[in-house]
Design a protein around this motif. Structure first.
Motif, PDB file in Angstrom:
ATOM      1  N   SER A 255     -10.353   4.173   5.540  1.00 46.47           N
ATOM      2  CA  SER A 255      -9.873   3.615   6.814  1.00 46.47           C
ATOM      3  C   SER A 255      -8.698   4.451   7.276  1.00 46.47           C
TER       4      SER A 255
ATOM      5  N   LEU B  36      -3.214   0.814   6.574  1.00 40.86           N
ATOM      6  CA  LEU B  36      -3.286  -0.308   7.522  1.00 40.86           C
ATOM      7  C   LEU B  36      -2.231  -1.352   7.195  1.00 40.86           C
TER       8      LEU B  36
ATOM      9  N   ARG C  85      -1.089   4.190   0.264  1.00 44.50           N
ATOM     10  CA  ARG C  85      -2.229   5.091   0.543  1.00 44.50           C
ATOM     11  C   ARG C  85      -2.007   5.828   1.869  1.00 44.50           C
TER      12      ARG C  85
ATOM     13  N   TYR D  87      -5.681  -8.293   3.900  1.00 44.83           N
ATOM     14  CA  TYR D  87      -6.455  -7.661   4.976  1.00 44.83           C
ATOM     15  C   TYR D  87      -7.434  -6.688   4.341  1.00 44.83           C
TER      16      TYR D  87
ATOM     17  N   GLU E 154      -7.326  -5.411  -0.020  1.00 45.16           N
ATOM     18  CA  GLU E 154      -8.226  -5.674  -1.152  1.00 45.16           C
ATOM     19  C   GLU E 154      -8.740  -4.334  -1.656  1.00 45.16           C
ATOM     20  N   TYR E 155      -8.484  -4.062  -2.931  1.00 48.26           N
ATOM     21  CA  TYR E 155      -9.021  -2.868  -3.583  1.00 48.26           C
ATOM     22  C   TYR E 155      -9.937  -3.332  -4.706  1.00 48.26           C
ATOM     23  N   ASN E 156     -11.205  -2.999  -4.611  1.00 47.78           N
ATOM     24  CA  ASN E 156     -12.177  -3.390  -5.638  1.00 47.78           C
ATOM     25  C   ASN E 156     -12.074  -4.875  -5.989  1.00 47.78           C
TER      26      ASN E 156
ATOM     27  N   SER F 261       0.846  -1.205   0.000  1.00 47.88           N
ATOM     28  CA  SER F 261       0.000   0.000   0.000  1.00 47.88           C
ATOM     29  C   SER F 261       0.874   1.243   0.000  1.00 47.88           C
TER      30      SER F 261
HETATM   31  C1  LIG Z   1      -9.731   2.113  -3.852  1.00 48.20           C
HETATM   32  C2  LIG Z   1     -10.179   1.265  -2.706  1.00 48.20           C
HETATM   33  C3  LIG Z   1     -10.923   0.129  -2.950  1.00 48.20           C
HETATM   34  C4  LIG Z   1     -11.308  -0.694  -1.886  1.00 48.20           C
HETATM   35  N1  LIG Z   1     -11.974  -1.866  -2.174  1.00 48.20           N
HETATM   36  C5  LIG Z   1     -12.234  -2.728  -1.164  1.00 48.20           C
HETATM   37  C6  LIG Z   1     -12.777  -4.022  -1.448  1.00 48.20           C
HETATM   38  O1  LIG Z   1     -13.006  -4.401  -2.576  1.00 48.20           O
HETATM   39  N2  LIG Z   1     -13.008  -4.856  -0.407  1.00 48.20           N
HETATM   40  C7  LIG Z   1     -12.735  -4.492   0.889  1.00 48.20           C
HETATM   41  O2  LIG Z   1     -12.964  -5.292   1.795  1.00 48.20           O
HETATM   42  N3  LIG Z   1     -12.223  -3.264   1.190  1.00 48.20           N
HETATM   43  C8  LIG Z   1     -11.961  -2.389   0.198  1.00 48.20           C
HETATM   44  N4  LIG Z   1     -11.400  -1.163   0.474  1.00 48.20           N
HETATM   45  C9  LIG Z   1     -11.146  -0.805   1.867  1.00 48.20           C
HETATM   46  C10 LIG Z   1      -9.779  -1.275   2.301  1.00 48.20           C
HETATM   47  O3  LIG Z   1      -9.899  -2.589   2.816  1.00 48.20           O
HETATM   48  C11 LIG Z   1      -9.186  -0.400   3.392  1.00 48.20           C
HETATM   49  O4  LIG Z   1      -9.205   0.961   2.982  1.00 48.20           O
HETATM   50  C12 LIG Z   1      -7.762  -0.799   3.758  1.00 48.20           C
HETATM   51  O5  LIG Z   1      -7.375  -0.050   4.861  1.00 48.20           O
HETATM   52  C13 LIG Z   1      -6.803  -0.574   2.595  1.00 48.20           C
HETATM   53  O6  LIG Z   1      -5.480  -0.890   2.952  1.00 48.20           O
HETATM   54  P1  LIG Z   1      -4.371   0.250   3.196  1.00 48.20           P
HETATM   55  O7  LIG Z   1      -4.925   1.126   4.319  1.00 48.20           O
HETATM   56  O8  LIG Z   1      -3.153  -0.443   3.635  1.00 48.20           O
HETATM   57  O9  LIG Z   1      -4.221   1.001   1.908  1.00 48.20           O
HETATM   58  C14 LIG Z   1     -11.011  -0.330  -0.560  1.00 48.20           C
HETATM   59  C15 LIG Z   1     -10.275   0.840  -0.334  1.00 48.20           C
HETATM   60  C16 LIG Z   1      -9.851   1.619  -1.383  1.00 48.20           C
HETATM   61  C17 LIG Z   1      -9.023   2.845  -1.081  1.00 48.20           C
END
Ligand SMILES: Cc1cc2nc3c(=O)[nH]c(=O)nc-3n(C[C@H](O)[C@H](O)[C@H](O)COP(=O)(O)O)c2cc1C
Length: 222
Positions: free
Chosen positions: A18, A22, A12, A121, A90-92, A10
């Protein structure tokens, strides 16, 4: 001594949805648990610390010994590590673009014949399982076959604190991670010791110019 790289998937730094990144907490938990095992060291690979250039130019696109220092140093670490932990949110419903972008900078021959472990996660209830499914084929293509056990962390913002420690059920979480990390270590040790008997480059040479070199007869130009 075995050394593992923990790839943090990540970049982000903003919020919402969130708390920012994370993935840092998850990667720290992996590094801590691996380092607590005998004869084992681990190191987090953070894409933010790498300042990856734009547009995309992978390590293998540079003439030999002419890659930028950050890419050359990481290529060296990948080549010398015994195994990898791939940490992805997981992103999308897919694996993180930050992780695939980072890994796409390096050729499969650097990762090949070493195992990987998938750790996903999310802030929701599924813990990134859909990302994990896609990661299996990605990592297999990269040559670092993922072990069968995986770690999925639902509601990672509640499960882990900033230091990468579990807020509750520490023992259960560590035993859950332990199954996957145990498989990773077993395969890493097996691969390392077998390499002294049979050189993998001998049975499966790296393709030197284009991926079609591994194609079936008759499809060389595709
Ligand atoms: C662009 C985007 C898409 C996301 N898609 C999902 C998803 O498909 N499923 C899910 O459970 N969480 C999804 N999330 C939420 C993420 O699980 C959560 O933001 C997580 O903290 C992302 O990890 P990071 O903080 O290390 O970037 C998404 C978040 C973002 C920013």
């Amino acid at each position: 001594m075995a050394h593992y790289l923990v790839f943090l998937g990540s970049t982000r730094t903003s919020t919402p949805p969130s708390p920012a990144r994370l993935g840092e907490r998850v990667a720290k938990a992996c590094e801590r648990l691996l380092s607590s095992l005998p004869h084992t060291t681990a190191e987090i690979i953070d894409p933010l610390a790498l300042n990856l250039s734009d547009p995309f130019k992978p390590h293998f696109a540079y003439p030999k010994n002419d890659a930028p220092d950050n890419l050359a140093a990481l290529a060296d670490k990948i080549a010398h590590a015994d195994g990898y932990v791939m940490v992805s949110p997981e992103y999308n419903h897919s694996m993180s673009p930050a992780l695939s972008h980072l890994l796409n900078h390096f050729g499969a021959s650097l990762f090949a014949f070493k195992p990987s472990a998938i750790v996903t996660y999310s802030m929701g209830q599924w813990g990134g399982v859909r990302a994990a499914v896609a990661m299996r084929s990605f990592l297999s293509e990269l040559g670092c076959l993922p072990v069968s056990a995986m770690v999925h962390i639902p509601k990672a913002q509640e499960a882990l604190n900033d230091d990468g420690h579990f807020d509750q059920d520490q023992e259960r979480w560590e035993s859950y991670f332990g199954r996957t990390l145990g498989q990773l270590m077993w395969w890493a040790e097996a691969a390392t010791s077998y390499k002294s008997h049979v050189d993998p480059a001998h049975v499966s040479p790296a393709f030197k110019t284009k991926p079609s070199q591994r194609n079936a007869p008759g499809s060389e130009d595709n």
